[in-house]
Scaffold this motif. Structure first.
Motif, short mmCIF file in Angstrom:
data_model
loop_
_atom_site.label_atom_id
_atom_site.label_comp_id
_atom_site.label_asym_id
_atom_site.label_seq_id
_atom_site.Cartn_x
_atom_site.Cartn_y
_atom_site.Cartn_z
N ARG A 20 0.85 -1.20 0.00
CA ARG A 20 0.00 0.00 0.00
C ARG A 20 0.89 1.26 0.00
N ALA A 21 1.91 1.25 0.86
CA ALA A 21 2.79 2.43 0.97
C ALA A 21 3.54 2.66 -0.34
N ALA A 22 4.03 1.59 -0.95
CA ALA A 22 4.78 1.74 -2.20
C ALA A 22 3.87 2.26 -3.31
N MET A 23 2.63 1.81 -3.30
CA MET A 23 1.69 2.27 -4.34
C MET A 23 1.32 3.73 -4.11
N ALA A 24 1.13 4.09 -2.85
CA ALA A 24 0.80 5.50 -2.54
C ALA A 24 1.93 6.39 -3.02
N ARG A 41 12.42 9.16 -16.32
CA ARG A 41 13.51 8.36 -15.74
C ARG A 41 13.18 7.95 -14.30
N ALA A 42 12.49 8.86 -13.60
CA ALA A 42 12.11 8.53 -12.21
C ALA A 42 11.10 7.36 -12.21
N ALA A 43 10.17 7.42 -13.15
CA ALA A 43 9.19 6.33 -13.25
C ALA A 43 9.89 5.03 -13.62
N ALA A 50 11.09 -2.48 -8.92
CA ALA A 50 10.08 -3.54 -8.72
C ALA A 50 10.48 -4.80 -9.48
N ARG A 51 10.97 -4.62 -10.71
CA ARG A 51 11.36 -5.76 -11.52
C ARG A 51 12.50 -6.54 -10.83
N ALA A 52 13.44 -5.79 -10.26
CA ALA A 52 14.58 -6.44 -9.61
C ALA A 52 14.09 -7.29 -8.42
N GLN A 237 3.46 0.50 -18.97
CA GLN A 237 3.42 -0.42 -17.83
C GLN A 237 2.56 0.13 -16.69
N ASN A 238 2.07 -0.79 -15.88
CA ASN A 238 1.28 -0.47 -14.70
C ASN A 238 2.26 -0.18 -13.55
N LEU A 239 2.71 1.07 -13.51
CA LEU A 239 3.77 1.43 -12.56
C LEU A 239 3.31 1.28 -11.11
#
Ligand code: PLP
Length: 378
Positions: A20-24, A41-43, A50-52, A237-239
């Motif tokens: 939840r915190a990461a999505m917020a 670049r930030a996105a 997340a991929r890593a 992508q669904n960031l």
């Protein structure tokens, strides 16, 4: 009625606070991961973080992770990729999730189901026989075998299957949607060439998953459009989803696993009260329990428990709403009992208390139903 017990993590797990915190935080990132400017670049940096994390879960390189809309798309993409690579016969275990089965049946190539033994484990002898009898159509061998079954929790011998598939020069695809977060799912550990994952089964958001493809596989470009995901899956992508997925994975990997203790105590109590524990003799996920009870239809149990504040599911509940006899339990030879089964599944937020309440509520339901059916005996 109790305060509410949720034992349906195999359908979907509650969102972890870390996710939840990461999505917020990701909501405040404006850029498109494909843009070259600072916001882009930030996105991109968040997406790659997340991929890593997902790559660590799968014991793979980040480049081998393709984000998808969930476990379903990951499985479908694997099957379409196998067909694109020339497979002319798809082997799938008889207990695969509907998305695997339907994708194989719709693929236009021969699909053969490999049977399971009564305890719910793939019949490796039958697999060998199928591998020894090459398809008339030829092409590379492909087997889809899930890491753990979503209805019974029974863990499949993917490594043993992999040895046989590799000897035939083939591709083993493992649907690790239920196993991820519960048991190790690294490609090496499972012996898999590719892996399907879903965020919402381990405390991430719904609507994101991944197909992880090892070096022996090539992912087919299924979605036409831009060059995202190394050209494997077009579309921005669904960031936010990816951020939640990555955080859930990290939290899952960092959390100690509780072990099967509470589930086993509950299983023994259900068995004492007349239920059959499905797959009892097989290795199973620690917090999944499937029971079948003669003369107690699944829907009566699911609805009765729900009314008393205990949420569980019956059959393959993720196709939702409908309660229908389970194809998986039928493949295990349960016959009519397949219509009398329920699945209880815990996860990161489950307390051992929840299992105890579920047992007590179920025994109460069963006793009340019996006394209504046989008033004199009550
Ligand atoms: N594979 C298995 C074993 C599942 O249990 C599920 C969902 O229940 C899926 C695939 C589909 O995953 P998703 O809901 O992310 O599409």
């Amino acid at each position: 009625m109790n305060a509410g017990v949720y034992l349906d993590h195999c359908a979907t797990s509650p969102l972890r606070p870390e996710a939840r915190a990461a999505m917020a935080a990701a909501f405040d990132v404006t850029g498109n991961p494909s843009s070259v400017h600072a916001s882009g670049r930030a996105a991109r940096a968040r997406l790659e973080e997340a991929r890593a994390r997902v790559a660590i879960l799968a014991g793979a390189s980040p480049a081998s992770v393709t984000f998808t809309s969930g476990g379903t798309e990951a499985n479908v993409l694997a099957i379409r990729s196998a067909v694109a690579a020339g497979a002319r016969r798809l082997l799938i275990s008889a207990i695969e999730h509907d998305c695997v089965r339907e994708a194989a049946l719709a693929s236009g190539v021969e699909t053969v189901e490999v049977p399971v033994r009564p305890e719910g484990i793939i019949d490796l002898g039958a697999l060998e026989a199928l591998l020894d009898a090459p398809s008339a159509a030829g092409g590379p061998v492909f087997l889809a075998l899930m890491a753990a079954n979503n209805e019974t929790g029974v863990i499949q011998p993917t490594r043993e299957a992999a040895e046989r598939v590799r000897a035939a020069g083939g591709w083993l695809h493992v649907d690790a949607v239920q196993a991820a977060g519960r048991t190790p799912v690294e490609l090496d550990v499972l012996g898999a060439d590719s892996l399907a994952l879903s965020a919402h089964k381990l405390g991430g958001p719904q609507g994101i998953g991944a197909l992880v493809a090892g070096p022996r596989t090539r992912i087919f470009r299924d979605m036409p459009g831009g060059g995202q995901e190394q050209g494997r899956r077009a579309g921005t992508q669904n960031l936010i989803g990816a951020a939640g997925f990555g955080a859930a994975v990290e939290a899952a990997l960092a959390s100690p696993r509780p072990g099967p203790g509470a589930r086993d105590v509950a299983a023994a109590a259900f068995a004492d009260a007349g239920a059959l524990v499905v797959g009892a003799t097989a290795p199973r996920l620690d917090d999944v329990l499937c029971i079948a009870t003669p003369d107690l239809p699944s829907e009566i149990q699911v609805m009765g428990l729900d009314l008393a504040g205990v949420q569980v599911s019956a059959g393959a509940a993720c196709s939702s709403g409908k309660v229908r006899p389970s194809r998986v339990l039928e493949a295990m030879g349960l016959g009519d009992l397949a219509g009398c089964a329920i699945r209880l599944s815990g996860g990161w937020s489950t307390r051992s208390e929840d299992w105890r309440i579920a047992v007590e509520t179920w025994i109460d339901l069963k006793t009340r139903r019996q006394s209504r059916r046989h008033p004199a005996a009550a």
